[in-house]
Enzyme design. Structure first.
Site, PDB file in Angstrom:
ATOM      1  N   ASP A  28      -2.552  -6.464  13.532  1.00  0.00           N
ATOM      2  CA  ASP A  28      -1.344  -6.812  12.766  1.00  0.00           C
ATOM      3  C   ASP A  28      -0.107  -6.715  13.655  1.00  0.00           C
ATOM      4  OD1 ASP A  28       0.055  -7.660  10.583  1.00  0.00           O
ATOM      5  OD2 ASP A  28       0.203  -5.688   9.635  1.00  0.00           O
ATOM      6  N   TYR A  32       0.800  -1.220   0.000  1.00  0.00           N
ATOM      7  CA  TYR A  32       0.000   0.000   0.000  1.00  0.00           C
ATOM      8  C   TYR A  32       0.838   1.278   0.000  1.00  0.00           C
ATOM      9  CZ  TYR A  32      -3.462  -3.459   1.327  1.00  0.00           C
ATOM     10  OH  TYR A  32      -4.265  -4.571   1.347  1.00  0.00           O
ATOM     11  N   MET A  89       5.045   3.097   0.892  1.00  0.00           N
ATOM     12  CA  MET A  89       6.431   2.963   1.343  1.00  0.00           C
ATOM     13  C   MET A  89       6.679   3.896   2.523  1.00  0.00           C
ATOM     14  SD  MET A  89       8.359   5.032  -1.734  1.00  0.00           S
ATOM     15  CE  MET A  89       7.635   3.936  -2.959  1.00  0.00           C
ATOM     16  N   VAL A  90       7.757   3.612   3.255  1.00  0.00           N
ATOM     17  CA  VAL A  90       8.160   4.433   4.394  1.00  0.00           C
ATOM     18  C   VAL A  90       9.549   4.989   4.104  1.00  0.00           C
ATOM     19  CG1 VAL A  90       8.618   4.501   6.861  1.00  0.00           C
ATOM     20  CG2 VAL A  90       6.779   3.054   5.978  1.00  0.00           C
TER      21      VAL A  90
END
Length: 566
Positions: free
Chosen positions: A126, A15, A17-18
């Site tokens: 999660d 979904y 990126m960081v």
């Protein structure tokens, strides 16, 4: 987003990126989660909106802090505090498991953070090692709330849940749409053994394989979950695996203590309704023995304060760095201004110098010099004041008279020997005698009242005739090799025209000296003139030089003609 500088990619997923970034204003390092184009993908938009909504209302020491949210070109950007270390990194660094005390501190904070979310009716859904950050001080922070959501109202069902399989509870695997906080507690149980042993508890390759590993360790599923399994179209035509030989936690991990096994079993109960709440887990013997919970709570507050100080110091350091850069830039600007000031028109530079070094003349001339010093334009030409200059001051200066037609000539000093007292110093000759083998530094000289490209008629070659001859006699007698001559004989050396081009006019004198040597005539006393640079074309100067008298004011006739314009 222009105020952030991208320092590199931290990770990416389905979904977005960081990225690791730096705030250009404060210097703070942050983590920016960039989602895909959310306007084109409803699922991405839903996840982004959910995480933004939940994190805005969640503020806890064990939860990652959301700093800012912005949208640019159909993309959502979430700015978080940056923590570059995760529990997954620790497990990769220590493949055989972490220290018991470290695990105890990590688990206490994980349960504390999840309990805070549960108290606000939010489930994470999660929990896994890579979603648990650890600061430099050891403070644990839960992150990635993209799959988190609020608890459903009675009768409301959840959408299909997709997360990491290894930490998924049985109710999620069979497709139960009515699940709750217990799914996070199940994930905690999986982390207990993994952090201590260094290996995942249920590393299934598929959902059915995952169910097999769970059932082999913990027994059969509850009847409700079995019914959901057979009703789930995903498992159509598939039967639940039959367990021939079970492998409970005690047998699989015999090195683990009973307290740890008990904590793991309570979190991994197959019936979600029998799993304890997070508040109950914090009162488990694993955290209460030896007064750990109370002692570590105080230590945790100190760790949090330390992280806050580190962030503050980082900001101050960056601010000092920026201030230093500003000071350096101001210094460079000042230097530039100084350079520009020194590169002003030569008129102003001349005026500054001549105001200081101006010659002492009568008041009327001083007034004129001051008026000329400001370089005011009068008519088509400029009038400039010129300081009185000695021979020593002009050792390496050339005056271009054609380029300076309006230069004023200062009054001449009549005693030329006093004007240039240091010309003969250091040359190794007797007083009044100048050797023609001059040093390279003294070959070039300039006098402002002599025409360019012409040697000075005074000072350098102003010599005593008798003393010069006796000096040359001593030199010739030392070099005499052939023939016997009288002590009064004098041999003149061959002249090298490279040294004194001016001596070509004296060839007659040298030729006469050779004739005298051939006839062996004895000279009682030599009165040959010195090998001086005598300008035969200016008889007045030659006469004064030979006689040794100073240059009279009449020599000004030989100076360059200067035109004064008023």
């Amino acid at each position: 987003m222009e105020k952030y500088e991208n320092l590199g990619l931290v990770g990416e997923g389905s979904y977005g990126m960081v990225m690791k970034c730096r705030n250009k204003d404060s210097g703070r390092i942050v983590a920016i989660k960039k989602f895909l184009e959310s306007d084109d993908d409803k699922m991405v938009k839903k996840i982004a909106m959910r995480e933004i909504k939940l994190l805005k209302q969640l503020r806890h020491e064990n939860l990652v802090n959301l700093l800012e949210v912005c949208k640019k070109k159909k993309r959502w950007y979430l700015v978080f505090e940056f923590v570059d270390h995760t529990i997954l990194d620790d497990l990769e660094l220590f493949p055989n498991g972490l220290d018991d005390q470290v695990v105890q501190k990590y688990l206490f904070q994980i349960i504390n953070g999840i309990g805070f979310c549960h108290s606000h009716n939010i489930i994470h859904r999660d929990i896994k090692p890579e979603n648990i950050l650890v600061s430099q001080s050891g403070v644990v922070k839960l992150c990635d709330f993209g799959f988190a959501r609020t608890l459903a109202a009675p009768g409301e069902v959840y959408t299909d849940y997709v997360a990491t399989r290894w930490y998924r509870a049985p109710e999620l695997l069979v497709g139960d749409v009515k699940y709750g906080k217990a799914v996070d507690v199940w994930a905690i149980g999986c982390l207990v053994t993994e952090m201590l042993m260094g290996e995942p508890l249920f590393p299934g390759d598929s959902d059915i394989d995952q169910l097999y590993l769970i059932m082999r360790c913990l027994g059969n599923l509850i009847p409700r979950h079995q019914e959901l399994f057979y009703k789930n179209p995903v498992f159509a035509g598939v039967r639940l695996p039959e367990i021939k030989e079970s492998e409970p936690l005690e047998r699989r991990y015999p090195k683990l203590s009973e307290v740890v096994i008990d904590l793991a079993k309570k979190c991994l109960h197959v019936d979600p309704d029998k799993r304890p709440f997070c508040a109950e887990l914090l009162h488990h013997d694993f955290f209460q023995m030896d007064g750990f919970a109370e002692r570590f709570s105080q230590e945790l507050q100190m760790k949090v304060q330390k992280d806050a100080r580190n962030i503050s110091l980082s900001k101050k350091s960056q601010n000092r760095k920026k201030e230093k850069e500003k000071d350096d830039s101001l210094g460079e600007e000042r230097k530039t201004l100084v350079v520009q000031d020194t590169n002003v028109d030569s008129k102003f530079k001349d005026s500054k110098v001549f105001k200081i070094k101006g010659s002492k003349i009568d008041g009327e001339k001083v007034d004129k010099g001051n008026r000329a010093a400001v370089s005011m334009t009068v008519g088509p030409s400029h009038i400039k004041a010129v300081p009185s200059t000695s021979l020593r001051d002009c050792s390496n200066v050339s005056v271009d008279h054609t380029r300076n037609p309006g230069m004023a000539i200062p009054p001449l000093t009549h005693n030329l020997s006093a004007v240039a007292p240091g010309i003969n110093s250091g040359m190794g000759t007797i007083p009044g005698v100048q050797s023609y083998r001059v040093d390279e530094k003294t070959k070039k000289y300039c006098i402002p009242f002599v025409k360019p490209n012409k040697h000075s008629p005074s000072g350098i070659y102003n010599m005593n005739v008798t003393t010069s001859v006796s000096s040359e006699k001593n030199l010739l007698q030392a070099n005499k090799k052939r023939g016997e001559y009288s002590k009064t004989d004098v041999r003149l050396p061959e002249l090298n025209y490279n040294h004194l081009p001016e001596l070509r006019a004296l060839e007659g004198i040298a030729r006469n000296s050779r004739l005298i040597r051939k006839e062996n005539k004895i000279l009682s006393e030599s009165r040959i003139p010195s090998l001086a640079a005598i300008d035969l074309h200016t008889p007045n100067i030659a006469v004064h030089q030979v006689s040794g008298s100073p240059l009279s004011d009449g020599s000004e006739a030989d100076s360059p003609w200067m035109e004064h314009q008023h």
